[in-house]
Structure formats: structure tokens, C-alpha cells
Design a protein around this motif. Sequence first.
Motif, short mmCIF file in Angstrom:
data_model
loop_
_atom_site.label_atom_id
_atom_site.label_comp_id
_atom_site.label_asym_id
_atom_site.label_seq_id
_atom_site.Cartn_x
_atom_site.Cartn_y
_atom_site.Cartn_z
N TYR A 30 38.54 45.04 36.96
CA TYR A 30 37.47 44.59 36.07
C TYR A 30 38.04 43.53 35.15
O TYR A 30 39.18 43.66 34.67
CB TYR A 30 36.91 45.74 35.23
CG TYR A 30 36.13 45.24 34.03
CD1 TYR A 30 34.81 44.82 34.16
CD2 TYR A 30 36.74 45.12 32.78
CE1 TYR A 30 34.11 44.31 33.08
CE2 TYR A 30 36.05 44.61 31.69
CZ TYR A 30 34.74 44.21 31.84
OH TYR A 30 34.05 43.69 30.77
N ASN A 31 37.25 42.50 34.87
CA ASN A 31 37.62 41.49 33.88
C ASN A 31 36.36 41.04 33.16
O ASN A 31 35.28 40.99 33.76
CB ASN A 31 38.30 40.29 34.53
CG ASN A 31 39.00 39.41 33.52
OD1 ASN A 31 39.96 39.84 32.88
ND2 ASN A 31 38.54 38.19 33.35
N ARG A 32 36.51 40.74 31.88
CA ARG A 32 35.34 40.34 31.08
C ARG A 32 34.64 39.13 31.68
O ARG A 32 33.41 39.06 31.71
CB ARG A 32 35.79 40.05 29.64
CG ARG A 32 34.66 39.74 28.68
CD ARG A 32 35.14 39.84 27.24
NE ARG A 32 36.36 39.07 27.00
CZ ARG A 32 37.06 39.13 25.88
NH1 ARG A 32 36.66 39.91 24.89
NH2 ARG A 32 38.15 38.41 25.73
N SER A 33 35.41 38.16 32.18
CA SER A 33 34.82 37.04 32.92
C SER A 33 34.95 37.38 34.41
O SER A 33 36.06 37.43 34.94
CB SER A 33 35.51 35.71 32.60
OG SER A 33 36.89 35.80 32.85
N PRO A 34 33.83 37.64 35.08
CA PRO A 34 33.90 38.13 36.47
C PRO A 34 34.54 37.15 37.44
O PRO A 34 35.09 37.57 38.45
CB PRO A 34 32.43 38.38 36.82
CG PRO A 34 31.62 37.62 35.83
CD PRO A 34 32.44 37.57 34.58
N GLU A 35 34.51 35.86 37.13
CA GLU A 35 35.11 34.88 38.04
C GLU A 35 36.60 35.16 38.26
O GLU A 35 37.11 35.00 39.37
CB GLU A 35 34.92 33.46 37.50
CG GLU A 35 33.48 33.01 37.37
CD GLU A 35 32.79 33.55 36.13
OE1 GLU A 35 31.54 33.48 36.07
OE2 GLU A 35 33.49 34.06 35.22
N LYS A 36 37.29 35.56 37.20
CA LYS A 36 38.72 35.86 37.32
C LYS A 36 38.94 37.08 38.22
O LYS A 36 39.86 37.09 39.05
CB LYS A 36 39.31 36.12 35.93
CG LYS A 36 40.79 36.47 35.90
CD LYS A 36 41.68 35.31 36.22
CE LYS A 36 41.78 34.33 35.07
NZ LYS A 36 42.52 34.82 33.92
N TYR A 48 36.15 44.60 43.22
CA TYR A 48 35.75 44.18 41.88
C TYR A 48 34.62 45.08 41.39
O TYR A 48 33.68 45.40 42.14
CB TYR A 48 35.29 42.72 41.90
CG TYR A 48 34.35 42.35 40.76
CD1 TYR A 48 34.80 42.31 39.45
CD2 TYR A 48 33.01 42.06 41.01
CE1 TYR A 48 33.94 41.98 38.41
CE2 TYR A 48 32.15 41.72 39.98
CZ TYR A 48 32.62 41.69 38.68
OH TYR A 48 31.77 41.37 37.66
N ASP A 71 39.13 44.96 21.50
CA ASP A 71 38.94 44.80 22.94
C ASP A 71 39.20 46.12 23.66
O ASP A 71 38.50 46.49 24.61
CB ASP A 71 39.89 43.73 23.50
CG ASP A 71 39.59 42.34 22.97
OD1 ASP A 71 38.43 42.07 22.64
OD2 ASP A 71 40.53 41.53 22.90
#
Length: 288
Positions: A30-36, A48, A71
Amino acid sequence: MAKVAFLGLGVMGYPMAGHLKAKGHDVTVYNRSPEKAQKWVAQHGGVYAPTPAQAAEGQEIVFACVGNDDDLRSVTTGEGGAFAAMGEGTVFVDHTTASANVARELDAAATAAGFGFIDAPVSGGQAGAENGVLTVMCGGDQATYSKVEPVIASFARMCRLMGPAGSGQLTKMVNQICIAGLVQGLSEGVHFAKRAGLDVEAMLEVISKGAAGSWQMENRGKTMNADKFDFGFAVDWMRKDLGIVLDEARRNHARLPVTALVDQFYADVQKLGGGRWDTSSLLKRLEP
């Protein structure tokens, strides 16, 4: 092999999660910006998930490496946070450099919900994460630590339980105290050598083999001399870490005059526009 999730794919988390996958673990990210996160899956495989809770569901261990206390609370106990999805007997491992207070707070919340918590900040920087040779300082109970130590070994060359919850974060604070003083001393040494007309690289080669030698000298001395600072652990991050250190020192009445002074020197570097420069940029405030 374990079923794991990794929350936070920044400069540290991205390669750390990659080492877990390379070692054969079943990894959901999981990442706050899904593109990463999508980029990571394209590169490494795995799965993902769009929220921390969905990433954590069904996992044995959930790792996190995010920015700060707020965070960390967001991905654990906030809306869609991982804690709500974690089952009894699972473990949450936090690699964020955060406060000892938030580690104790989350340990209490995890214990109440029936799963384990380990605060496990790391040292070794981006290169250490990419090469899988981080040092990991842990806080928690022995039984919980024993469950996760073999998995942490996927990206660490040194991992040790330092004591109860919060002890990992306190150890990381000592690490940052020592680095701050070392980098300032190295900056002054390089600056003095330049003023004295010495061959700086030759000087560093000689004294690095004696009592003055350090990781900072071996890895940053030549780049400092070459005026290269566009890499490595950013000044903004170091100031965040030193803020945590100084807050804790106010609570435990530790006297940290050099650390407080170097923190202000880093503030000077920020004013020069160097917030994203490597921490070795302390040299810049000494140069005309």
C-alpha cells in the motif's frame, strides 16, 4: 515464507518491500499515492491494495515505513487503517523513525486487540535499504520479536531487540545524536583542510584509517569535498528526527548541547535552500 503487507513505498520502503518479495515472501503493498504501489507491483510482482486495512487483511505480518507520528497513526488507527483488519496473533512492525510515545501508544492498542507490535526504526540510509544491509533497532516483547526477526533479515544485516515498546525508537534517537555530531565534526575538518591548503582526498584517506575514521568519513568525505549533496538522507528528514530527539530530551532531562546546536545549523542549511540536500551539506554553511 510469510504472508506480509508493506505500507509506505518511499525511498526506504520501496526497496525493503522488494527484498521481502525477492526472498520469497507473499507481499501486498500500500502507498498513499497508488501510482508508486502500482509501479512496485509491475517491477516485483505481488499485490497492490488501495487502503492499509485491505493490505493488512489476512496477513501474518504488516510492515510500515512512513513519514512521522501522524502518518503512522493514519495508516494504523485512522480511517481505513491496518489495525482494524489485523487478526489475533499477527504482528505490526513499524520501521518509521517516530517518537517513543507513539510506539507505546500503538503497542497498547495492538495488545488490547490481541496482536503484536514492534517498533523497529532503521539505520543505513537509502543505500542500506537498496542493498539489504540495514541495521534495525527493535522495541517490544521477546515472543513477538522472535516471530518477525527472520523476516526482517530479508533486508537487514543487524537486528536486535533493545527492550520494551519504544526502545527501538530511543535507540534510533541515540543513532541520530551521534550522526549529528560526527557530520558537524567532519564538515569542520574538511573546511579546515581546504583553508590549510591540504590535498583533502589524501587527508581523508590517511585519517580514515585511524581513530577519526567513521562511516560518515568513508561514505561522505569525498562527496563533501566535491560539493555533491543531491542524494542520501535529506536535511528535512534529519531535522524531523532531531526534533523527536530534543522533545524526548526535554522529557528525560538529558543534556544535548551539541545536538541542539547542530539542529540549528541544519536550519541554516534549510535557509540556503538545502532542505533536500544530504545531511553532509552542513559543510555548505561554512563555505563562503
